[in-house]
Design a protein around this motif. Structure first.
Motif, PDB file in Angstrom:
ATOM      1  N   ILE A   1      52.930 -37.740  12.675  1.00  0.00           N
ATOM      2  CA  ILE A   1      53.127 -36.397  13.349  1.00  0.00           C
ATOM      3  C   ILE A   1      53.415 -36.655  14.983  1.00  0.00           C
ATOM      4  CG2 ILE A   1      51.413 -34.731  14.400  1.00  0.00           C
ATOM      5  CD1 ILE A   1      49.503 -35.156  11.989  1.00  0.00           C
ATOM      6  N   THR A   2      54.230 -35.795  15.242  1.00  0.00           N
ATOM      7  CA  THR A   2      55.065 -35.871  16.508  1.00  0.00           C
ATOM      8  C   THR A   2      54.028 -35.490  17.543  1.00  0.00           C
ATOM      9  OG1 THR A   2      55.711 -33.438  16.279  1.00  0.00           O
ATOM     10  CG2 THR A   2      57.401 -35.212  15.449  1.00  0.00           C
ATOM     11  N   LEU A   3      54.465 -35.818  18.910  1.00  0.00           N
ATOM     12  CA  LEU A   3      53.509 -35.473  20.072  1.00  0.00           C
ATOM     13  C   LEU A   3      53.589 -34.010  20.124  1.00  0.00           C
ATOM     14  CD1 LEU A   3      52.379 -36.373  22.756  1.00  0.00           C
ATOM     15  CD2 LEU A   3      54.460 -36.290  23.704  1.00  0.00           C
ATOM     16  N   LYS A   4      54.428 -33.380  19.768  1.00  0.00           N
ATOM     17  CA  LYS A   4      54.189 -31.836  19.870  1.00  0.00           C
ATOM     18  C   LYS A   4      53.329 -31.277  18.791  1.00  0.00           C
ATOM     19  CE  LYS A   4      56.193 -29.020  22.074  1.00  0.00           C
ATOM     20  NZ  LYS A   4      55.594 -28.085  23.154  1.00  0.00           N
ATOM     21  N   GLY A   5      53.439 -31.837  17.806  1.00  0.00           N
ATOM     22  CA  GLY A   5      52.364 -31.781  16.573  1.00  0.00           C
ATOM     23  C   GLY A   5      51.076 -31.803  17.039  1.00  0.00           C
ATOM     24  N   ARG A   6      50.685 -33.093  17.583  1.00  0.00           N
ATOM     25  CA  ARG A   6      49.485 -33.362  18.044  1.00  0.00           C
ATOM     26  C   ARG A   6      49.010 -32.535  19.443  1.00  0.00           C
ATOM     27  NH1 ARG A   6      52.024 -38.324  17.646  1.00  0.00           N
ATOM     28  NH2 ARG A   6      51.694 -38.818  19.949  1.00  0.00           N
ATOM     29  N   GLU A   7      49.919 -32.222  20.213  1.00  0.00           N
ATOM     30  CA  GLU A   7      49.531 -31.184  21.326  1.00  0.00           C
ATOM     31  C   GLU A   7      49.218 -29.896  20.675  1.00  0.00           C
ATOM     32  OE1 GLU A   7      52.124 -28.667  24.328  1.00  0.00           O
ATOM     33  OE2 GLU A   7      52.815 -30.389  23.962  1.00  0.00           O
ATOM     34  N   LYS A   8      49.869 -29.560  19.825  1.00  0.00           N
ATOM     35  CA  LYS A   8      49.328 -28.139  19.121  1.00  0.00           C
ATOM     36  C   LYS A   8      48.062 -28.129  18.556  1.00  0.00           C
ATOM     37  CE  LYS A   8      53.857 -25.994  18.875  1.00  0.00           C
ATOM     38  NZ  LYS A   8      54.677 -25.176  17.778  1.00  0.00           N
ATOM     39  N   LEU A   9      47.877 -29.417  17.744  1.00  0.00           N
ATOM     40  CA  LEU A   9      46.516 -29.381  17.097  1.00  0.00           C
ATOM     41  C   LEU A   9      45.398 -29.607  18.131  1.00  0.00           C
ATOM     42  CD1 LEU A   9      47.502 -32.303  14.431  1.00  0.00           C
ATOM     43  CD2 LEU A   9      46.617 -29.930  14.006  1.00  0.00           C
ATOM     44  N   CYS A  10      45.610 -30.368  19.217  1.00  0.00           N
ATOM     45  CA  CYS A  10      44.743 -30.233  20.118  1.00  0.00           C
ATOM     46  C   CYS A  10      44.475 -28.879  20.912  1.00  0.00           C
ATOM     47  CB  CYS A  10      45.087 -31.497  21.280  1.00  0.00           C
ATOM     48  SG  CYS A  10      43.837 -31.433  22.628  1.00  0.00           S
ATOM     49  N   LYS A  11      45.316 -28.238  21.261  1.00  0.00           N
ATOM     50  CA  LYS A  11      45.106 -26.902  21.747  1.00  0.00           C
ATOM     51  C   LYS A  11      44.234 -25.818  20.733  1.00  0.00           C
ATOM     52  CE  LYS A  11      48.840 -27.077  25.223  1.00  0.00           C
ATOM     53  NZ  LYS A  11      50.149 -26.684  25.738  1.00  0.00           N
ATOM     54  N   ALA A  12      44.854 -25.850  19.489  1.00  0.00           N
ATOM     55  CA  ALA A  12      44.167 -25.081  18.561  1.00  0.00           C
ATOM     56  C   ALA A  12      42.799 -25.426  18.370  1.00  0.00           C
ATOM     57  CB  ALA A  12      44.991 -25.241  17.001  1.00  0.00           C
ATOM     58  N   HIS A  13      42.468 -26.577  18.286  1.00  0.00           N
ATOM     59  CA  HIS A  13      41.079 -27.097  18.146  1.00  0.00           C
ATOM     60  C   HIS A  13      40.323 -26.473  19.298  1.00  0.00           C
ATOM     61  CE1 HIS A  13      41.777 -30.469  14.913  1.00  0.00           C
ATOM     62  NE2 HIS A  13      41.676 -29.381  14.543  1.00  0.00           N
ATOM     63  N   ALA A  14      40.758 -26.503  20.505  1.00  0.00           N
ATOM     64  CA  ALA A  14      40.085 -26.097  21.711  1.00  0.00           C
ATOM     65  C   ALA A  14      39.995 -24.492  21.689  1.00  0.00           C
ATOM     66  CB  ALA A  14      40.854 -26.421  23.031  1.00  0.00           C
ATOM     67  N   GLY A  15      40.701 -23.773  20.865  1.00  0.00           N
ATOM     68  CA  GLY A  15      40.939 -22.432  21.065  1.00  0.00           C
ATOM     69  C   GLY A  15      42.077 -21.680  22.008  1.00  0.00           C
ATOM     70  N   ALA A  16      42.856 -22.842  22.435  1.00  0.00           N
ATOM     71  CA  ALA A  16      43.670 -22.321  23.564  1.00  0.00           C
ATOM     72  C   ALA A  16      45.199 -21.726  22.806  1.00  0.00           C
ATOM     73  CB  ALA A  16      44.119 -23.529  24.454  1.00  0.00           C
ATOM     74  N   MET A  17      45.121 -21.785  21.417  1.00  0.00           N
ATOM     75  CA  MET A  17      46.362 -21.234  20.888  1.00  0.00           C
ATOM     76  C   MET A  17      45.859 -21.152  19.243  1.00  0.00           C
ATOM     77  SD  MET A  17      49.012 -24.350  20.302  1.00  0.00           S
ATOM     78  CE  MET A  17      50.219 -23.480  19.434  1.00  0.00           C
ATOM     79  N   VAL A  18      46.699 -20.389  18.653  1.00  0.00           N
ATOM     80  CA  VAL A  18      46.666 -20.367  17.257  1.00  0.00           C
ATOM     81  C   VAL A  18      47.804 -21.195  16.614  1.00  0.00           C
ATOM     82  CG1 VAL A  18      46.848 -18.829  15.060  1.00  0.00           C
ATOM     83  CG2 VAL A  18      45.706 -18.058  17.223  1.00  0.00           C
ATOM     84  N   LEU A  19      47.511 -22.114  15.533  1.00  0.00           N
ATOM     85  CA  LEU A  19      48.536 -23.063  15.354  1.00  0.00           C
ATOM     86  C   LEU A  19      49.415 -22.395  14.380  1.00  0.00           C
ATOM     87  CD1 LEU A  19      48.552 -26.175  15.447  1.00  0.00           C
ATOM     88  CD2 LEU A  19      47.433 -26.462  13.115  1.00  0.00           C
ATOM     89  N   PRO A  20      50.804 -22.325  14.659  1.00  0.00           N
ATOM     90  CA  PRO A  20      51.850 -21.798  13.938  1.00  0.00           C
ATOM     91  C   PRO A  20      52.155 -22.625  12.239  1.00  0.00           C
ATOM     92  CG  PRO A  20      52.872 -23.063  15.480  1.00  0.00           C
ATOM     93  CD  PRO A  20      51.219 -23.051  15.755  1.00  0.00           C
ATOM     94  N   ILE A  21      52.508 -21.869  11.418  1.00  0.00           N
ATOM     95  CA  ILE A  21      52.368 -22.456  10.050  1.00  0.00           C
ATOM     96  C   ILE A  21      53.666 -23.235  10.146  1.00  0.00           C
ATOM     97  CG2 ILE A  21      53.101 -21.537   7.632  1.00  0.00           C
ATOM     98  CD1 ILE A  21      51.603 -18.732   8.526  1.00  0.00           C
ATOM     99  N   ILE A  22      53.442 -24.375   9.407  1.00  0.00           N
ATOM    100  CA  ILE A  22      54.876 -25.137   8.952  1.00  0.00           C
ATOM    101  C   ILE A  22      55.610 -24.441   7.964  1.00  0.00           C
ATOM    102  CG2 ILE A  22      55.260 -27.333   7.833  1.00  0.00           C
ATOM    103  CD1 ILE A  22      52.946 -28.805   9.159  1.00  0.00           C
TER     104      ILE A  22
END
Length: 122
Positions: A1-22
């Motif tokens: 998983i790329t750094l960008k992918g990990r960043e998005k997972l982290c933010k989505a788990h915190a509720g700061a964003m909705v994870l976009p679909i692959i």
């Protein structure tokens, strides 16, 4: 998983964003060195080294107690004929590469269809 992918997972788990679909899988010929050895990945990649084609994901399946998702894409007979594919990436609907893999060259014959599976493991 790329750094960008990990960043998005982290933010989505915190509720700061909705994870976009692959939504797409990209294929390239920049995944090996001059000797044909797959290049190491760092997780910092934001794009393929040499992208040749990007295709829509045609399916996915959950495995291993729903902690692994396998994404599937197909390269049709007429696409990438006689090319050596050696890298692939998963892209989300925002255009970010969230997973990346290099591998030994796979030569695509002009009369063959290739089906690729890429696993995202959590």
């Amino acid at each position: 998983i790329t750094l960008k992918g990990r960043e998005k997972l982290c933010k989505a788990h915190a509720g700061a964003m909705v994870l976009p679909i692959i939504s797409q899988m990209a294929f390239g010929d920049g995944g090996v060195d001059q000797n044909g050895t797959p290049l190491e990945t760092t997780g910092n990649e934001v794009q393929l080294r040499s992208e040749l084609l990007r295709k829509a994901i045609i399916g996915y399946a959950f495995e291993a107690e729903n902690t692994t998702c396998t994404y599937t894409a197909r390269i049709d007979k007429a696409e990438l004929a006689d090319m050596a594919i050696s890298e692939m990436g998963l892209f989300d609907t925002e255009g970010d590469m969230v997973a990346y893999k290099t591998f030994a060259e796979k030569i695509k014959d002009d009369d063959m269809e290739f089906v690729f599976n890429m696993k995202e493991i959590f």
